[in-house]
Design an enzyme around this catalytic site. Structure first.
Site, PDB file in Angstrom:
ATOM      1  N   GLY A  46       0.835  -1.194   0.000  1.00 22.99           N
ATOM      2  CA  GLY A  46       0.000   0.000   0.000  1.00 22.99           C
ATOM      3  C   GLY A  46       0.867   1.240   0.000  1.00 22.99           C
ATOM      4  O   GLY A  46       2.017   1.200   0.461  1.00 22.99           O
ATOM      5  N   GLN A  51       3.116  10.024   1.039  1.00 21.83           N
ATOM      6  CA  GLN A  51       4.399   9.299   1.085  1.00 21.83           C
ATOM      7  C   GLN A  51       5.281   9.611  -0.119  1.00 21.83           C
ATOM      8  O   GLN A  51       6.481   9.341  -0.077  1.00 21.83           O
ATOM      9  CB  GLN A  51       4.167   7.786   1.158  1.00 21.83           C
ATOM     10  CG  GLN A  51       3.509   7.346   2.463  1.00 21.83           C
ATOM     11  CD  GLN A  51       3.335   5.847   2.475  1.00 21.83           C
ATOM     12  OE1 GLN A  51       2.332   5.330   2.013  1.00 21.83           O
ATOM     13  NE2 GLN A  51       4.311   5.135   2.994  1.00 21.83           N
ATOM     14  N   CYS A  88       5.967  -0.011   7.160  1.00 17.71           N
ATOM     15  CA  CYS A  88       5.583   1.118   6.300  1.00 17.71           C
ATOM     16  C   CYS A  88       6.779   1.472   5.439  1.00 17.71           C
ATOM     17  O   CYS A  88       7.903   1.545   5.955  1.00 17.71           O
ATOM     18  CB  CYS A  88       5.181   2.311   7.178  1.00 17.71           C
ATOM     19  SG  CYS A  88       4.692   3.777   6.253  1.00 17.71           S
ATOM     20  N   LEU A  89       6.544   1.710   4.167  1.00 17.64           N
ATOM     21  CA  LEU A  89       7.648   2.083   3.274  1.00 17.64           C
ATOM     22  C   LEU A  89       8.300   3.391   3.712  1.00 17.64           C
ATOM     23  O   LEU A  89       9.455   3.631   3.374  1.00 17.64           O
ATOM     24  CB  LEU A  89       7.147   2.192   1.827  1.00 17.64           C
ATOM     25  CG  LEU A  89       6.766   0.855   1.167  1.00 17.64           C
ATOM     26  CD1 LEU A  89       6.083   1.106  -0.169  1.00 17.64           C
ATOM     27  CD2 LEU A  89       7.987  -0.029   0.993  1.00 17.64           C
ATOM     28  N   HIS A 130      -4.481   1.597   7.383  1.00 16.68           N
ATOM     29  CA  HIS A 130      -3.121   2.144   7.443  1.00 16.68           C
ATOM     30  C   HIS A 130      -2.951   3.281   6.426  1.00 16.68           C
ATOM     31  O   HIS A 130      -2.404   4.343   6.751  1.00 16.68           O
ATOM     32  CB  HIS A 130      -2.124   1.005   7.185  1.00 16.68           C
ATOM     33  CG  HIS A 130      -0.689   1.399   7.127  1.00 16.68           C
ATOM     34  ND1 HIS A 130       0.244   0.943   8.040  1.00 16.68           N
ATOM     35  CD2 HIS A 130       0.004   2.182   6.256  1.00 16.68           C
ATOM     36  CE1 HIS A 130       1.431   1.450   7.731  1.00 16.68           C
ATOM     37  NE2 HIS A 130       1.309   2.209   6.648  1.00 16.68           N
ATOM     38  N   GLU A 131      -3.431   3.057   5.196  1.00 17.45           N
ATOM     39  CA  GLU A 131      -3.249   4.071   4.141  1.00 17.45           C
ATOM     40  C   GLU A 131      -4.136   5.297   4.387  1.00 17.45           C
ATOM     41  O   GLU A 131      -3.703   6.431   4.148  1.00 17.45           O
ATOM     42  CB  GLU A 131      -3.512   3.471   2.762  1.00 17.45           C
ATOM     43  CG  GLU A 131      -2.607   2.302   2.382  1.00 17.45           C
ATOM     44  CD  GLU A 131      -1.124   2.545   2.620  1.00 17.45           C
ATOM     45  OE1 GLU A 131      -0.675   3.703   2.558  1.00 17.45           O
ATOM     46  OE2 GLU A 131      -0.417   1.552   2.891  1.00 17.45           O
ATOM     47  N   HIS A 134      -2.571   7.635   6.772  1.00 20.01           N
ATOM     48  CA  HIS A 134      -1.548   8.518   6.173  1.00 20.01           C
ATOM     49  C   HIS A 134      -2.158   9.831   5.683  1.00 20.01           C
ATOM     50  O   HIS A 134      -1.507  10.882   5.744  1.00 20.01           O
ATOM     51  CB  HIS A 134      -0.892   7.829   4.970  1.00 20.01           C
ATOM     52  CG  HIS A 134       0.275   6.952   5.302  1.00 20.01           C
ATOM     53  ND1 HIS A 134       1.434   7.423   5.878  1.00 20.01           N
ATOM     54  CD2 HIS A 134       0.484   5.628   5.106  1.00 20.01           C
ATOM     55  CE1 HIS A 134       2.297   6.421   6.027  1.00 20.01           C
ATOM     56  NE2 HIS A 134       1.739   5.308   5.572  1.00 20.01           N
TER      57      HIS A 134
HETATM   58  C1  QAP Z   1       0.981  -0.856   4.885  1.00 18.64           C
HETATM   59  O1  QAP Z   1       3.185  -1.270   4.180  1.00 18.64           O
HETATM   60  C2  QAP Z   1       0.581  -2.182   5.466  1.00 18.64           C
HETATM   61  O2  QAP Z   1      10.108  -1.688   6.344  1.00 18.64           O
HETATM   62  C3  QAP Z   1       1.904  -0.979   3.698  1.00 18.64           C
HETATM   63  O3  QAP Z   1      11.927  -2.671   4.631  1.00 18.64           O
HETATM   64  C4  QAP Z   1       1.309  -2.739   6.495  1.00 18.64           C
HETATM   65  O4  QAP Z   1       3.862  -1.948   2.181  1.00 18.64           O
HETATM   66  C5  QAP Z   1      -0.502  -2.842   4.977  1.00 18.64           C
HETATM   67  C6  QAP Z   1       7.905  -2.445   3.517  1.00 18.64           C
HETATM   68  C7  QAP Z   1       0.925  -3.961   7.032  1.00 18.64           C
HETATM   69  C8  QAP Z   1      -0.890  -4.070   5.520  1.00 18.64           C
HETATM   70  C9  QAP Z   1      -0.169  -4.634   6.549  1.00 18.64           C
HETATM   71  C10 QAP Z   1       8.334  -2.004   4.759  1.00 18.64           C
HETATM   72  C11 QAP Z   1       8.849  -2.947   2.636  1.00 18.64           C
HETATM   73  C12 QAP Z   1       6.522  -2.342   3.090  1.00 18.64           C
HETATM   74  C13 QAP Z   1       9.663  -2.103   5.127  1.00 18.64           C
HETATM   75  C14 QAP Z   1       4.144  -1.726   3.329  1.00 18.64           C
HETATM   76  C15 QAP Z   1      10.613  -2.603   4.231  1.00 18.64           C
HETATM   77  C16 QAP Z   1      10.193  -3.023   2.980  1.00 18.64           C
HETATM   78  C17 QAP Z   1       5.502  -1.886   3.866  1.00 18.64           C
HETATM   79 CO    CO Z   2       2.608   3.427   5.513  1.00 13.56          CO
END
Ligand code: QAP
Ligand code: CO
Length: 153
Positions: A46, A51, A88-89, A130-131, A134
């Site tokens: 997401g 972001q 989270c990215l 989560h999104e 943001h």
């Molecule tokens: C939000 O999160 C989310 O630390 C999106 O090193 C979180 O895409 C949705 C990511 C949990 C559903 C469940 C994070 C990739 C990606 C990092 C993400 C990383 C590489 C996070």
């Molecule tokens: Co995030």
């Protein structure tokens, strides 16, 4: 299409409130395209417009069942609760468990300016919440009941 720079950590733009989209035009199409490309390139599930430095209420999500594009999303129904580990990215290398609704219904506009309703359970419900957080300057670290840090290169 282009990969955009992901704002991270203490970047103050992540704490701002995003504004509603009032006209879904070519700039929004390009934003949606670039957000999806940026999310896939980073292997995320997401991404929200702030972001990538754009304070507009635009979100993309793909938890493995295809791309969902949401403009001006609003949670209209929440049911139950779940606890899931999130990342989270914008906060690379940090993870934590967050309490979220087990199921949500989100109302939004798609790129054709049609009103759509998306129902999500489990991982998709978490991703939608989560999104949308943001868009209100809220990060998962504000809600997590624990934070673990993973060293990254
Ligand atoms: C939000 O999160 C989310 O630390 C999106 O090193 C979180 O895409 C949705 C990511 C949990 C559903 C469940 C994070 C990739 C990606 C990092 C993400 C990383 C590489 C996070
Ligand atoms: Co995030």
């Amino acid at each position: 299409m282009a990969i955009r720079n992901i704002r991270k950590d203490e970047d103050e733009i992540l704490r701002k409130i995003s504004r509603k989209v009032d006209k879904i035009d070519g700039r929004i199409f390009t934003l949606l395209d670039d957000m999806a490309e940026t999310m896939y390139d980073s292997e995320g599930v997401g991404l929200a417009a702030p972001q990538v430095g754009v304070l507009r209420r635009v979100v993309v999500v793909d938890v493995g069942d295809g791309l969902i594009e949401l403009i001006n999303p609003e949670i209209i129904v929440e049911e139950g609760e779940q606890f899931r580990k999130e990342g989270c990215l914008s906060i690379p290398g940090k993870y934590g468990v967050v309490k979220r609704p087990e199921k949500v219904t989100v109302r939004a506009l798609n790129r054709e300016s049609e009103i759509i309703e998306i129902k999500g359970e489990e991982l998709l419900a978490t991703a939608l919440c989560h999104e949308i957080d943001h868009l209100n300057g809220v990060l998962f670290i504000d809600k997590a009941i624990n934070i673990e840090t993973q060293e990254i290169e």
